[in-house]
Design an enzyme around this catalytic site. Structure first.
Site, PDB file in Angstrom:
ATOM      1  CB  SER A 307      -0.953  -0.046   1.199  1.00  0.00           C
ATOM      2  OG  SER A 307      -1.939   0.948   1.116  1.00  0.00           O
ATOM      3  CG  ASP A 318       7.801   4.773 -11.507  1.00  0.00           C
ATOM      4  OD1 ASP A 318       8.363   3.662 -11.610  1.00  0.00           O
ATOM      5  OD2 ASP A 318       6.564   4.920 -11.564  1.00  0.00           O
ATOM      6  CE  LYS A 332      -4.739  -1.959   0.647  1.00  0.00           C
ATOM      7  NZ  LYS A 332      -4.859  -0.540   0.275  1.00  0.00           N
TER       8      LYS A 332
END
Length: 549
Positions: A307, A318, A332
């Site tokens: 999460s 990224d 999740k």
């Protein structure tokens, strides 16, 4: 109306309150419902009402009180939510109170972790696992391994740990008397404790694990996490590299995941976006940024990193801001909104999917998977990336969507052998430490030498735990670390015990070796960004030169 009837009525009303929340959001998702859809919904609710009335009136035993609660709390509502997804969840008043306590990061009490265990005579007792440092219980000298015999003079022999915890909590400044049984003490120890505000930080360990290398262990994301992370980072005098340990972190508040990333990314960089059909899409960016203060970061994750912890991992990966190492994370990618219902109950309902800056949705597939299998990774992340969504980081590295955050470098969790599992099953380290401390002096130079191991072997025999020299020699470093950790936790506090474990932990030590690679990753990302900026400037200049005047 009798109290029994009122309670039964409340449970039905609560069920319909949950239905109303779900129904409203579903209606927003699909737009205006057709008359046929609305008629179908009314028929479904009427069918449930008829079934509940039939059960309540004719079941062999009365459906009232706790039984009525169970029908709704543990039956109807969870059954409805589980047909949606594994993360939509109903909290009864007790569970909702615990959720809010975890989110706030503090409570009022005496400051110790307790757990019900069997003692050597096979009786259930509530033991102190550890007192939090700088709390009433720690300052009073309560030790891990102490058994709570009474609270305010009332015996706890038949109490559960929840009952003991409830008795220990209370308003700030009030007194509570706790009677303890301690190994090596013939008589009970009585402590008069004054309740206080007990902070429960999400950063439970931060220290310089190598010269210039900081280590931060982040356990969850609660209301104080962003500030805790900022304080921890600023607490290092000359930070040249950071290992951020998110192993076992189940997530928490999205806002705090955003806040943590805001301290580590450059101003304006995307952190996460969330898209749903009930509410407008949202995009979160770094509004303050790191002010140009950078250092190599290695983020350590495992299969139970989930999460909000995956949001942080995905954003840093990224943007090539950190090297992610360890195991593929839980997967999740669903965001829950928590609604406060009547009688202090709560509903956590999935309202969004979240996407990493590169556009990855990392939710693991749960279609046709039981809740047990889902949470125990039977529907684990795919190892074959051929069918997974492909995205690119800022510098052009390939990353994949679906099934969690894939680490840049794998570091497998060491598997426990059968002997290690046997020792953990018998909880031998927790039980041995009080016995050793009762008969020995432990100072800052304590080491687990041959004499300590000899005492440990005798203890194993006294506990009817089978062992051989080969068993012990095969896991000796692990064995010494666990013994040292529990003994020093008693003598010096929880933080010292955690540090002993971190200093040995093979995954942490391996993660440190990737800091040069993390530095090279960030250097290359800056280079690529500079080249892109120059290309944009040249492109704009060229456009301006050919524009008719």
């Amino acid at each position: 109306m009798s109290s029994r009837a009122r309670r039964a009525l409340f449970t039905v009303v609560l069920f319909f309150a949950v239905c109303a929340v779900v129904g409203t959001l579903l209606q927003r998702r699909v737009g205006a419902q057709s008359a046929e859809d609305e008629s179908q919904l009314r028929d479904s609710i009427k069918a449930f009402t008829n079934v509940y009335a039939l059960v309540e009136q004719n079941y062999a035993e009365p459906i009232a009180g706790d039984r009525a609660d169970d029908v709704i709390y543990d039956g109807a509502i969870p059954g409805m939510l589980q047909t949606l997804d594994p993360h939509s969840h109903f909290y009864d008043p007790k569970a909702y109170a615990r959720l809010r306590e975890d989110q706030r990061g503090h409570y009022y009490g005496v400051g110790m972790v307790i757990q019900q265990q069997r003692d050597e005579q096979g009786h259930d007792k509530v033991f102190v696992i550890t007192p939090y440092e700088n709390t009433p219980s720690f300052r009073a000298g309560i030790h891990p391994g102490d058994a709570i015999a009474a609270v305010d003079g009332k015996s706890t022999d038949t109490w559960t740990s929840d009952q003991v915890a409830k008795a220990l909590k209370g308003p700030k400044g009030t007194h509570v008397q706790v009677t303890m049984m301690r190994v090596g003490q013939a008589k009970p120890l009585v402590f008069d404790l004054v309740r206080d505000e007990i902070p429960h930080p999400s950063v439970d360990l931060t220290y310089e694990i190598r010269p210039g290398v900081g280590y931060i262990h982040l356990t969850q994301f609660q209301e104080t996490t962003g500030q805790e992370m900022e304080d921890a980072i600023n607490g290092f005098s000359n930070l040249k590299g950071l290992v951020l340990d998110l192993r076992g972190n189940p997530g928490g508040l999205l806002s705090q995941a955003v806040d943590v990333c805001d301290h580590l990314l450059a101003k304006g960089q995307t952190i996460v976006s969330q898209r749903g059909r009930a509410y407008p899409d949202q995009n979160y960016t770094a509004t303050h940024g790191n002010g140009g203060k950078t250092f190599p970061i290695v983020v350590l994750v495992n299969r139970d990193t989930a999460s909000a912890a995956e949001i942080v991992s995905g954003a840093l990966q990224d943007h090539d801001r950190a090297l992610i190492v360890g195991e593929t994370t839980f997967g999740k990618g669903l965001v829950q909104t928590v609604y406060n219902l009547s009688e202090n109950s709560g509903l956590a309902l999935t309202t969004y999917h979240y996407y990493t800056p590169s556009g990855r949705l990392i939710q693991r597939n749960y279609a046709g998977v039981s809740l047990y299998d889902y949470y125990n990774h039977a529907g684990a992340a795919p190892t074959d990336s051929s069918n997974r969504e492909v995205k690119l980081t800022d510098s052009g590295r390939t990353v994949y969507g679906g099934g969690g955050i894939t680490p840049d470098q794998k570091i497998e969790s060491p598997d426990a052998n059968s002997f290690q599992k046997e020792l953990m099953y018998h909880n031998v380290f927790f039980r041995f430490a009080p016995v050793y401390v009762a008969d020995h002096t432990v100072d800052k130079n304590f080491q687990v030498d041959d004499a300590v191991l000899a005492d440990f072997k005798r203890f194993l025999t006294s506990q009817s735990v089978e062992w051989s020299e080969n068993d012990l020699n095969g896991v000796q470093e692990w064995l010494k670390t666990r013994i040292k950790q529990d003994i020093e936790t008693i003598q010096f506090g929880q933080l010292q015990g955690l540090r002993v474990l971190a200093d040995w932990d093979p995954q942490i030590q391996k993660a440190i070796t990737y800091l040069p690679q993390a530095e090279a990753l960030e250097t290359n990302a800056h280079k690529v960004e500079t080249e892109k900026a120059e290309a944009r400037m040249n492109s704009n200049s060229g456009t301006a030169a050919t524009t008719p005047q």
